[in-house]
Design an enzyme around this catalytic site. Sequence first.
Site, short mmCIF file in Angstrom:
data_model
loop_
_atom_site.label_atom_id
_atom_site.label_comp_id
_atom_site.label_asym_id
_atom_site.label_seq_id
_atom_site.Cartn_x
_atom_site.Cartn_y
_atom_site.Cartn_z
N HIS A 125 -0.40 -4.78 5.47
CA HIS A 125 0.74 -5.68 5.48
C HIS A 125 1.90 -5.08 6.28
O HIS A 125 1.98 -3.86 6.46
CB HIS A 125 1.19 -5.96 4.05
CG HIS A 125 0.09 -6.41 3.15
ND1 HIS A 125 -0.67 -5.52 2.40
CD2 HIS A 125 -0.40 -7.64 2.88
CE1 HIS A 125 -1.58 -6.20 1.72
NE2 HIS A 125 -1.44 -7.48 1.99
N ASP A 127 5.18 -5.56 5.34
CA ASP A 127 6.27 -5.27 4.40
C ASP A 127 7.63 -5.48 5.06
O ASP A 127 8.58 -4.73 4.84
CB ASP A 127 6.14 -3.84 3.85
CG ASP A 127 4.89 -3.67 2.99
OD1 ASP A 127 4.30 -4.70 2.60
OD2 ASP A 127 4.50 -2.53 2.73
N HIS A 140 7.76 -5.14 -3.10
CA HIS A 140 6.88 -4.22 -2.37
C HIS A 140 6.49 -4.79 -1.00
O HIS A 140 5.92 -4.06 -0.18
CB HIS A 140 5.64 -3.84 -3.19
CG HIS A 140 4.56 -4.88 -3.26
ND1 HIS A 140 3.24 -4.57 -3.53
CD2 HIS A 140 4.60 -6.24 -3.13
CE1 HIS A 140 2.52 -5.69 -3.55
NE2 HIS A 140 3.31 -6.70 -3.32
N ASP A 227 -0.32 3.11 2.75
CA ASP A 227 -0.72 2.20 1.68
C ASP A 227 -2.24 2.19 1.66
O ASP A 227 -2.88 1.93 2.69
CB ASP A 227 -0.16 0.81 1.98
CG ASP A 227 -0.36 -0.18 0.84
OD1 ASP A 227 -1.41 -0.10 0.16
OD2 ASP A 227 0.51 -1.05 0.65
N ASP A 229 -4.18 0.06 0.70
CA ASP A 229 -4.81 -1.20 1.09
C ASP A 229 -4.93 -1.33 2.61
O ASP A 229 -5.50 -2.30 3.11
CB ASP A 229 -4.10 -2.40 0.47
CG ASP A 229 -2.73 -2.74 1.08
OD1 ASP A 229 -2.48 -2.40 2.25
OD2 ASP A 229 -1.92 -3.37 0.37
N GLU A 272 0.24 2.55 -3.73
CA GLU A 272 -0.56 1.39 -4.15
C GLU A 272 -1.92 1.73 -4.74
O GLU A 272 -2.82 0.89 -4.77
CB GLU A 272 -0.70 0.37 -3.02
CG GLU A 272 0.61 -0.26 -2.57
CD GLU A 272 1.17 -1.32 -3.52
OE1 GLU A 272 0.51 -1.64 -4.52
OE2 GLU A 272 2.28 -1.84 -3.23
#
Length: 300
Positions: A125, A127, A140, A227, A229, A272
């Site tokens: 992402h 963010d 977040h 992160d 992810d 995360e």
Amino acid sequence: MKKNISIIGVPMDLGQMRRGVDMGPSAIRYAGVVERLERLHYDIDDLGDIEITRPKRGAIVGEENLKNLRDVSEASEKLAAKVDEVIKNGRFPLVLGGDHSIALGSLAGIAKHYQNLGVIWYDAHGDLNTAETSPSGNIHGMPLAASLGIGHKALTHIAGYSPKIKPENIVIIGARALDDGEKELIKEIGIKVYTMHEIDRLGMATVMEETIAYLKERTDGVHLSLDLDGLDPHDAPGVGTPVLGGISYRESHLAMEMLEEAKIITSAEFVEVNPILDDKNKTASVAVALMGSLFGEKLL
């Protein structure tokens, strides 16, 4: 990289709505981060966890589509002060999350020590949302925008100053889930982004070579905000917002190894990790393995 590392845990789960990520720092410690880095001959000082104030039950809405705004802001101030202290003591800050809203505090504590801090945002992402563009109101999804000075003042002015970073000093790696408002902002202010398309097309080695060259010529320090992810859910299942088609485990090791060889990373955070959603602490173990590569572990 400094041989003295201070670890700061941030058991934060208020930047999003899936419980469990507050146990991320404990899971990473359980996976052996201290022992792994000590084997690489680093002096490790584990400072424990930042205290996170829990909102009253059901009190999830801050204001203007910003959930838990006050509590996230307060935690960020605490983290900023701790990171600032670590750097003043000549040590490398290694921050363990917690959801990605913790980057608000990390960057606030770090950026004051640099004229042109670079940031590698290793994430599925961007963010880069604000209250106006966020589809969820989850903070977040906002820390990079806030660190650029874009968003609510309670987020943009952590530690009393704004902005923390410049758009031309950022490289996002692994993006594959960008909201419309984020796409517009990226184009408007000129953030360098390597989506999964570029990683597939160019290969991770080229992406990292270009990233390192780009940041070396314009920054005096580089913060890695990783992160989990950013990795494919097959390799890192224990995250709150998994997105298929991510960076592989081996590609991530290569990225960390190349950063270590380049000697440009001056601070880092790994965020995360959610052990409730994980499989036998696999994601925390992946995080620790990547830290090993970032701090000089070699296959041979």
